[in-house]
Scaffold this motif. Structure first.
Motif, PDB file in Angstrom:
ATOM      1  N   GLY A 130       2.311  -5.412  11.460  1.00  0.00           N
ATOM      2  CA  GLY A 130       2.992  -6.412  10.639  1.00  0.00           C
ATOM      3  C   GLY A 130       3.268  -5.811   9.027  1.00  0.00           C
ATOM      4  N   MET A 131       3.133  -6.761   8.241  1.00  0.00           N
ATOM      5  CA  MET A 131       3.285  -6.077   6.890  1.00  0.00           C
ATOM      6  C   MET A 131       2.171  -5.386   6.331  1.00  0.00           C
ATOM      7  N   GLY A 132       1.248  -4.942   7.209  1.00  0.00           N
ATOM      8  CA  GLY A 132      -0.084  -4.263   7.026  1.00  0.00           C
ATOM      9  C   GLY A 132       0.630  -2.832   6.825  1.00  0.00           C
ATOM     10  N   VAL A 133       1.698  -2.589   7.635  1.00  0.00           N
ATOM     11  CA  VAL A 133       2.179  -1.087   7.476  1.00  0.00           C
ATOM     12  C   VAL A 133       2.911  -1.040   6.186  1.00  0.00           C
ATOM     13  N   ILE A 134       3.582  -1.949   5.692  1.00  0.00           N
ATOM     14  CA  ILE A 134       4.217  -1.561   4.462  1.00  0.00           C
ATOM     15  C   ILE A 134       3.131  -1.772   3.277  1.00  0.00           C
ATOM     16  N   ALA A 135       2.413  -2.520   3.417  1.00  0.00           N
ATOM     17  CA  ALA A 135       1.003  -2.621   2.304  1.00  0.00           C
ATOM     18  C   ALA A 135       0.516  -1.336   2.056  1.00  0.00           C
ATOM     19  N   LEU A 136      -0.115  -0.736   3.605  1.00  0.00           N
ATOM     20  CA  LEU A 136      -0.510   0.582   3.324  1.00  0.00           C
ATOM     21  C   LEU A 136       0.398   1.787   2.744  1.00  0.00           C
ATOM     22  N   ILE A 137       1.589   1.692   3.201  1.00  0.00           N
ATOM     23  CA  ILE A 137       2.491   2.516   2.569  1.00  0.00           C
ATOM     24  C   ILE A 137       2.621   2.623   1.051  1.00  0.00           C
ATOM     25  N   ILE A 138       2.631   1.207   0.561  1.00  0.00           N
ATOM     26  CA  ILE A 138       2.569   0.994  -0.795  1.00  0.00           C
ATOM     27  C   ILE A 138       1.272   1.460  -1.492  1.00  0.00           C
ATOM     28  N   ALA A 139       0.192   1.246  -0.816  1.00  0.00           N
ATOM     29  CA  ALA A 139      -1.177   1.567  -1.200  1.00  0.00           C
ATOM     30  C   ALA A 139      -1.233   2.966  -1.392  1.00  0.00           C
ATOM     31  N   LYS A 140      -0.589   3.853  -0.468  1.00  0.00           N
ATOM     32  CA  LYS A 140      -0.817   5.301  -0.233  1.00  0.00           C
ATOM     33  C   LYS A 140       0.163   5.918  -1.594  1.00  0.00           C
ATOM     34  N   ILE A 141       1.190   5.397  -1.876  1.00  0.00           N
ATOM     35  CA  ILE A 141       2.067   5.599  -2.664  1.00  0.00           C
ATOM     36  C   ILE A 141       1.533   5.635  -4.141  1.00  0.00           C
ATOM     37  N   LYS A 148      -3.592  -6.694  -2.709  1.00  0.00           N
ATOM     38  CA  LYS A 148      -2.488  -7.189  -3.342  1.00  0.00           C
ATOM     39  C   LYS A 148      -1.089  -7.426  -2.890  1.00  0.00           C
ATOM     40  N   PRO A 149      -0.423  -5.943  -2.489  1.00  0.00           N
ATOM     41  CA  PRO A 149       0.689  -5.962  -1.906  1.00  0.00           C
ATOM     42  C   PRO A 149       0.684  -6.735  -0.565  1.00  0.00           C
ATOM     43  N   LEU A 150      -0.236  -6.729   0.429  1.00  0.00           N
ATOM     44  CA  LEU A 150      -0.296  -7.464   1.720  1.00  0.00           C
ATOM     45  C   LEU A 150      -0.427  -8.858   1.351  1.00  0.00           C
ATOM     46  N   PHE A 151      -0.862  -9.494   0.199  1.00  0.00           N
ATOM     47  CA  PHE A 151      -0.869 -10.985  -0.047  1.00  0.00           C
ATOM     48  C   PHE A 151       0.527 -11.474  -0.390  1.00  0.00           C
TER      49      PHE A 151
END
Length: 208
Positions: A130-141, A148-151
């Motif tokens: 789910g949104m965890g994919v996008i949150a992990l991408i943001i975290a890596k970048i 926070k991005p996950l929230f």
């Protein structure tokens, strides 16, 4: 080989913990566990699709992003983690596992367990879907913890879900996310070798 085996053992544990939190404590009250959980609740509400299958279906829709941004290994780990989580939801979706009926007690237990499960998955460099994919991408970048991005990402799904089912759910969902993402950030920052994500180690080595 040993590291891969250890990683998949931890992914299995994280997925089962996450699935138990959803099935036992959150989903019985229609509280979405996140963006994917919210959409799974809606699919169940609209089409009567079993929650375990709906969760699997929603999660796999974002695997293209995982392959592009996180690499094949992370995508495979994400696929495995999503499948284990969905199996966990199915296995724990029985009244036998419902120790409480109070929504606030369930919310507290479910949120803590959800954060632990998601945190274990993210520390292995895989997404919880789910949104965890996008949150992990943001975290890596941005090289930040993914809580926070996950929230923020999940908040928009909660509002939509609440507008369809019931508005009090958005308050419960936001409280759940606040607690669970705090747990995610805590586990993400915790300096324990056996839950350390591969990309964290690589990032530190580049800075030396």
């Amino acid at each position: 080989m040993v590291n891969s085996f250890r990683t998949y053992i931890l992914i299995t544990c994280g997925g089962l913990i996450q699935g138990m939190a959803m099935a036992v404590f959150l989903f019985p009250h229609s509280i979405p566990s996140g963006g994917a959980g919210g959409l799974a609740v809606l699919l169940n509400y609209w089409l009567n699709i079993p929650l375990s299958f709906a969760l699997w279906l929603v999660n796999f829709s974002l695997l293209v992003a995982a392959i592009k941004w996180l690499g094949n290994a992370s995508a495979i780990g994400t696929m495995y983690g999503i499948t284990i989580t969905s199996l966990g939801v199915h296995l724990f979706s029985f009244p036998l596992y419902r120790p409480y009926e109070n929504v606030w007690i369930d919310l507290a237990f479910g949120s803590v367990l959800l954060g632990i499960g998601v945190g274990i998955l993210l520390r292995q460099g895989v997404s919880n879907g789910g949104m965890g994919v996008i949150a992990l991408i943001i975290a890596k970048i941005k090289e930040i913890p993914p809580g926070k991005p996950l929230f923020l990402l999940n908040g928009s799904i909660f509002v939509f879900t609440a507008s369809i089912i019931a508005w009090p759910i958005v308050i419960q969902a936001l409280l759940s996310q606040w607690v669970s993402t705090r747990m995610v950030d805590y586990l993400f920052k915790l300096d324990l070798y056996f839950v350390k994500a591969p990309f964290i180690s690589l990032r530190k080595s580049r800075k030396k």
